[in-house]
Design an enzyme around this catalytic site. Structure first.
Site, mmCIF file in Angstrom:
data_model
loop_
_atom_site.group_PDB
_atom_site.id
_atom_site.type_symbol
_atom_site.label_atom_id
_atom_site.label_comp_id
_atom_site.label_asym_id
_atom_site.label_seq_id
_atom_site.Cartn_x
_atom_site.Cartn_y
_atom_site.Cartn_z
ATOM 1 N N HIS A 85 30.555 -27.038 29.459
ATOM 2 C CA HIS A 85 31.500 -26.507 28.473
ATOM 3 C C HIS A 85 31.543 -27.327 27.188
ATOM 4 O O HIS A 85 31.989 -26.819 26.149
ATOM 5 C CB HIS A 85 32.908 -26.481 29.066
ATOM 6 C CG HIS A 85 33.265 -25.218 29.764
ATOM 7 N ND1 HIS A 85 33.055 -23.969 29.241
ATOM 8 C CD2 HIS A 85 33.857 -25.014 30.988
ATOM 9 C CE1 HIS A 85 33.502 -23.045 30.072
ATOM 10 N NE2 HIS A 85 33.982 -23.658 31.151
ATOM 11 N N GLU A 118 44.949 -24.187 27.923
ATOM 12 C CA GLU A 118 44.335 -22.865 28.010
ATOM 13 C C GLU A 118 45.234 -21.942 28.837
ATOM 14 O O GLU A 118 45.651 -22.317 29.927
ATOM 15 C CB GLU A 118 42.951 -22.963 28.661
ATOM 16 C CG GLU A 118 42.151 -21.674 28.551
ATOM 17 C CD GLU A 118 40.740 -21.827 29.098
ATOM 18 O OE1 GLU A 118 39.809 -21.266 28.498
ATOM 19 O OE2 GLU A 118 40.570 -22.502 30.129
ATOM 20 N N MET A 177 39.582 -28.529 33.569
ATOM 21 C CA MET A 177 39.710 -27.958 32.232
ATOM 22 C C MET A 177 38.850 -28.740 31.263
ATOM 23 O O MET A 177 38.891 -29.980 31.229
ATOM 24 C CB MET A 177 41.179 -27.985 31.770
ATOM 25 C CG MET A 177 41.386 -27.488 30.345
ATOM 26 S SD MET A 177 40.862 -25.772 30.140
ATOM 27 C CE MET A 177 40.561 -25.743 28.370
ATOM 28 N N GLU A 178 38.103 -28.000 30.428
ATOM 29 C CA GLU A 178 37.071 -28.573 29.571
ATOM 30 C C GLU A 178 37.598 -29.142 28.267
ATOM 31 O O GLU A 178 36.968 -28.973 27.205
ATOM 32 C CB GLU A 178 36.009 -27.509 29.273
ATOM 33 C CG GLU A 178 36.477 -26.323 28.429
ATOM 34 C CD GLU A 178 36.976 -25.135 29.228
ATOM 35 O OE1 GLU A 178 36.995 -24.014 28.690
ATOM 36 O OE2 GLU A 178 37.350 -25.329 30.402
ATOM 37 N N GLU A 222 32.769 -19.029 30.359
ATOM 38 C CA GLU A 222 32.870 -19.272 31.797
ATOM 39 C C GLU A 222 31.623 -18.841 32.571
ATOM 40 O O GLU A 222 31.215 -19.518 33.514
ATOM 41 C CB GLU A 222 34.113 -18.584 32.352
ATOM 42 C CG GLU A 222 35.424 -19.080 31.738
ATOM 43 C CD GLU A 222 35.634 -20.583 31.905
ATOM 44 O OE1 GLU A 222 34.910 -21.228 32.700
ATOM 45 O OE2 GLU A 222 36.523 -21.119 31.229
ATOM 46 N N GLY A 273 40.775 -25.709 38.803
ATOM 47 C CA GLY A 273 39.895 -26.743 39.320
ATOM 48 C C GLY A 273 39.740 -27.860 38.331
ATOM 49 O O GLY A 273 39.769 -29.044 38.682
ATOM 50 N N HIS A 331 30.141 -28.018 35.645
ATOM 51 C CA HIS A 331 30.709 -26.863 34.938
ATOM 52 C C HIS A 331 31.444 -27.321 33.676
ATOM 53 O O HIS A 331 31.217 -26.789 32.579
ATOM 54 C CB HIS A 331 31.665 -26.135 35.882
ATOM 55 C CG HIS A 331 32.289 -24.905 35.327
ATOM 56 N ND1 HIS A 331 31.903 -23.641 35.681
ATOM 57 C CD2 HIS A 331 33.305 -24.737 34.434
ATOM 58 C CE1 HIS A 331 32.629 -22.744 35.043
ATOM 59 N NE2 HIS A 331 33.500 -23.389 34.280
ATOM 60 N N GLU A 332 32.303 -28.313 33.829
ATOM 61 C CA GLU A 332 33.079 -28.775 32.673
ATOM 62 C C GLU A 332 32.182 -29.478 31.649
ATOM 63 O O GLU A 332 32.413 -29.356 30.438
ATOM 64 C CB GLU A 332 34.207 -29.698 33.133
ATOM 65 C CG GLU A 332 35.136 -29.096 34.170
ATOM 66 C CD GLU A 332 35.667 -27.722 33.804
ATOM 67 O OE1 GLU A 332 35.939 -27.477 32.602
ATOM 68 O OE2 GLU A 332 35.805 -26.875 34.709
#
Length: 861
Positions: free
Chosen positions: A304, A128, A268-269, A323, A266, A300-301
């Site tokens: 996603h 990304e 990545m998904e 996001e 931090g 968070h990931e």
């Protein structure tokens, strides 16, 4: 514009022409131990709506040896400027590209790292925004989804992980081959490959008949610190919560989490193969706030996997769909999931995420949540506090507006309707409107399509009996900087007003009024006739996204009793308001310091404590009157030592104050204490002077001239790891000598040999607030070099330099003048201009705050 900077219009044209079916990608990583390049072979199958049309595929590589389109070899000159021109496509097409692609040390594409502990090589991909094209030929835009089949040749004994489950390797001798099954349809940027002698720990998520294999990986040198069970626990809580709320089963075949070295973000998904920075494998004691942050990142990931991977934005102007939603989801899951260890996650959100959003939303580069993204350079600088934190704050307000049940009902319909596809804002809003019965077009216009942050102030009159005669909420439109995108507007807010009184020396909420605020003035008749409470707190429970102010009497009570709120969230809201007032020059830095010294004595939330510690240090270094600054710094350092010695042995607060002292020590006695803690001649009960704390102590001693190169070398012998090498590089750049600064500057600006993490460490050591005079000559050198850095380095590396080496500590008009002269003459690219303009805004704000602090001092003189 041709080249690496794909425009939105080019992407639209290509998406209208092509439907991509599949990629078969073969990578030969046998060269990884030596570095250099690796062989990449891509076969992509796609159809075209207009046979005979010309298009292109993206590739960033040193060389191409074969380009075959539909059985015909193309001239290798078709590869130019990071693109391969495809002159005339057919209805159905097969393209084969063989290239030599490059390993990187920048955290982009296929990153190569050699662990100094074992000498082994470790690889991982980070794609990304547009970096899959550094590993294979790709139609590099999110709406051209396809299936991906990876076949990887790598050294025997390695582990190879991708989006699909890892197969048994085939072959004999020094090389093995891993042939992965095809993935579901996904965007190029969430494909992934991690390879090297990583070690893994395995588990399984089970719910009814559902079984999802789980893996957690890291380097062998970190294995002793890998608390896999804690990671699995949070992950399983997330699976339970998200599958229930989304009413859609986890969409991939397995879920691996890989802690990888020198990771820029931090995490990545990547679909089914999430990569995370391996600082989350804690090799020294950390506070509970660090564990909470790691849990938030994990959740968070995981969110996603649905919002971003299963359903993906069509173009990067809807990045917030990914996001903002994932940021909201991480907080609500921690707050509500059964068994969560951090049910006060909204306190952390208010204290950290919204503070980030407020800061970003007041910069000259502020933009609507739904930003206008014209090209890839636009989006690469748009992973900011608006896209993440403001967007999540607005989603929280939307939930309060439509109700959580209706919100998640709309989300469920959205996933079912658009699974494996691409969407735009109207797709989500339409599903939410159907579920809630509300027209969200006005809400969207006000909140998603305009920039800036509103300010809410209380206006009240109290009679002689102490009763409220009138109460109104005044709303101010955002003060948008010149050139900011969007218009300043007054927005509708759903807020609560909290009424707090002192009961047995604690601040207790005695009532709560929830209401809608709209327009410049909103009367609150419900408060008229009531006796004035000790504190009236606007936006209690943090329902809306707005800056708030306390009335004069409430501020006086909060200044004395901030730590006495019984709940953590109102404390966090008051801390945030005080910090914002300091940044805006409405509260003098010396008064913020007094408030902090009083409130921190009783603040129990360790995340809040650490945030306020960072803010106090920043305020003293940047916002204090220079004539008073040293007095303030000495007060802060003395308080840090006092709190360190008074803290409960072994507590998080003890560690936090030890770190605060390590950053603030300035007297001979304080620096002597750091030296004694480092060599063990003094101990403090319960304080573990472990690896990371040792480096913190040493860094301050080096920066103040109390320790030399020999001390750094000796510490590196104790900790000759990648982290140790980064700390050592930072220490050497922090030495208070002209030679050390010249050496550091040359290694970053005049050479491109440093890895991303070592470069970041050197920049951090170079920039020392106590060394303003020593680094002042580099202001002129910065503006002479910055455009060349932007044009010659990768995005991540150049951004580190542009932002990190800006003369931020030269808070004076001359810095503004130098910046303005450069902006007027250098003709910088928009993304470069944005970074420099944002840095300039920091100087402007600091000058205003310094003037306010100076005026406060003069009033009291």
């Amino acid at each position: 514009m041709p080249g690496t900077n794909l425009t939105r219009e080019e992407a639209r044209t290509r998406a209208a022409l092509l439907h991509v079916e599949s990629y078969d990608i073969e990578l030969d990583l046998g060269s990884a131990p030596e570095g250099g390049t690796f062989r990449s072979t891509t076969v992509v199958r796609f159809s075209a709506t207009t046979p005979g049309a010309a298009t292109f595929i993206d590739l960033v590589a040193p060389s191409v040896s074969e380009i075959v389109l539909n059985g015909e070899a193309l001239d290798l000159a078709a590869f130019a400027d990071s693109r391969i021109a495809l002159p005339a496509v057919q209805a159905e097409n097969e393209l084969r590209v063989v290239a030599d692609c490059a390993y990187t040390n920048t955290g982009e594409g296929l990153h190569r790292f050699v662990d100094p502990v074992d000498g082994e090589t470790y690889l991982y991909t980070q794609f990304e925004v547009p970096d899959a094209r550094r590993v294979f030929a790709a139609f590099e835009q999110p709406d051209l989804k396809a299936t991906f089949r990876f076949t990887v040749a790598a050294p025997a004994g390695w582990v190879v992980v991708s989006n699909s489950p890892t197969p048994e390797p085939a072959g004999e001798g020094a090389t093995r081959t891993w042939a992965f099954e095809p993935t579901p349809r996904m965007s190029t940027y969430v494909t992934a490959l991690v390879a090297g002698p990583y070690v893994g720990v395995f588990d399984e998520y089970a719910a009814g008949d559902q079984r999802v294999p789980l893996g957690v990986y890291c380097r062998p040198s970190l294995r002793e610190f890998l608390d896999a069970e804690a990671i699995f626990e949070v992950t399983k809580q997330g699976f339970d919560y998200f599958q229930e709320k989304f009413d859609f089963a986890y969409p991939f075949a397995k879920y691996d989490q890989l802690f990888v070295p020198e990771f820029n973000a931090g995490a990545m998904e990547n679909a089914g193969a999430v990569t995370l920075r391996d600082q989350y494998v804690f090799r020294s004691k950390v506070t509970d706030a660090s564990y909470e942050m790691r849990a938030a990142t994990i959740l968070h990931e995981l969110a996603h996997m649905w919002f971003g991977d299963l359903v993906t934005m069509e173009w990067w102007n809807d990045l917030w769909l990914n996001e903002s939603f994932a940021t909201f989801a991480e907080a609500v899951c921690q707050a509500e999931a059964p068994g969560s260890k951090w049910p006060n996650s909204w306190t952390t959100f208010a204290n950290q995420m919204k503070t980030w959003a407020y800061r970003q939303d007041q910069l000259p580069s502020t933009h609507p949540i739904m930003a206008e993204i014209n090209d890839l350079e636009d989006v690469q600088v748009n992973f900011d506090g608006i896209t993440y934190a403001k967007g999540a704050s607005v989603l929280k307000q939307l939930v309060a507006y439509v109700g959580q049940d209706a919100f998640f009902k709309g989300v469920q319909a959205y996933f079912k309707r658009h699974a494996w596809g691409n969407t735009t804002l109207p797709d989500l809003l339409g599903a939410l409107e159907e579920a809630s019965g509300r027209d969200l077009r006005t809400w969207s216009k006000a909140w998603l399509e305009t920039a800036g942050i509103n300010l809410l102030r209380p206006e009240l009159h109290i009679n002689t009996d102490g009763d409220i005669e009138s109460f109104a909420i005044l709303q101010e439109a955002p003060a948008l900087p010149a050139g900011a995108r969007g218009e300043a507007v007054l927005r509708p807010h759903r807020i609560a007003i909290g009424l707090y009184d002192l009961v047995d020396d604690t601040l207790v909420r005695t009532d709560r009024i929830e209401l809608d605020v709209d327009g410049p003035r909103t009367e609150v008749p419900e408060l008229v006739g009531r006796h004035r409470p000790a504190v009236l707190l606007l936006n209690d429970d943090d329902l809306s996204y707005a800056k708030v102010r306390l009335d004069e009497d409430s501020l006086a009570v909060v200044t004395e009793h901030l730590g006495d709120f019984t709940d953590s969230l109102p404390r966090a809201l008051c801390w945030a308001s005080a910090w914002d007032m300091t940044r805006d020059g409405e509260l003098a830095t010396r008064d913020y310091l007094s408030l902090a010294l009083s409130g921190l004595q009783r603040e129990s939330d360790i995340g809040v404590v650490q945030s306020v510690q960072r803010q106090v240090k920043l305020a003293l270094e940047m916002y204090a009157d220079p004539a008073w600054r040293e007095e303030g710094l000495q007060r802060w350092a003395a308080a840090a030592e006092e709190r360190l010695r008074a803290a409960a042995p072994g507590s998080d607060h003890q560690l936090a104050w030890a770190r605060a002292l390590a950053a603030a020590a300035r007297t001979d006695a304080q620096l002597g204490l750091l030296a004694d803690l480092l060599d063990g001649s003094e101990t403090i009960e319960g304080l573990a002077v472990d690896t990371e704390l040792r480096w913190s102590l040493l860094a301050r001693l080096v920066a103040t001239g109390r320790a030399d190169d020999k001390a750094v070398d000796e510490e590196l012998v104790r900790d000759n790891t990648s982290s140790g090498q980064e700390h050592a590089a930072s220490c050497r750049a922090a030495r208070p000598t002209a030679g050390a600064k010249a050496e550091a500057w040359a290694s970053v600006v005049e050479s491109d040999k440093l890895t991303n993490y070592v470069q970041e460490a050197v920049i951090g050591g170079f920039q020392q607030a106590d060394q303003r005079a020593l680094i002042a000559p580099y202001r002129e050198k910065y503006f002479a070099a910055v455009k060349g850095v932007w044009e010659s380095r990768s995005h991540e590396i150049s951004q580190q330099i542009i932002v990190g080496l800006f003369p931020a500590y030269q808070v004076e008009q001359a810095t503004l003048d130098a910046t303005d002269a450069w902006l007027a003459s250098a003709d910088p690219a928009p993304a470069l201009r944005r970074q420099v303009v944002e840095s300039r805004a920091g100087i402007e704000r600091a000058l205003k705050a310094q003037a306010a602090d100076r005026a406060a001092g003069e009033r009291r003189a």
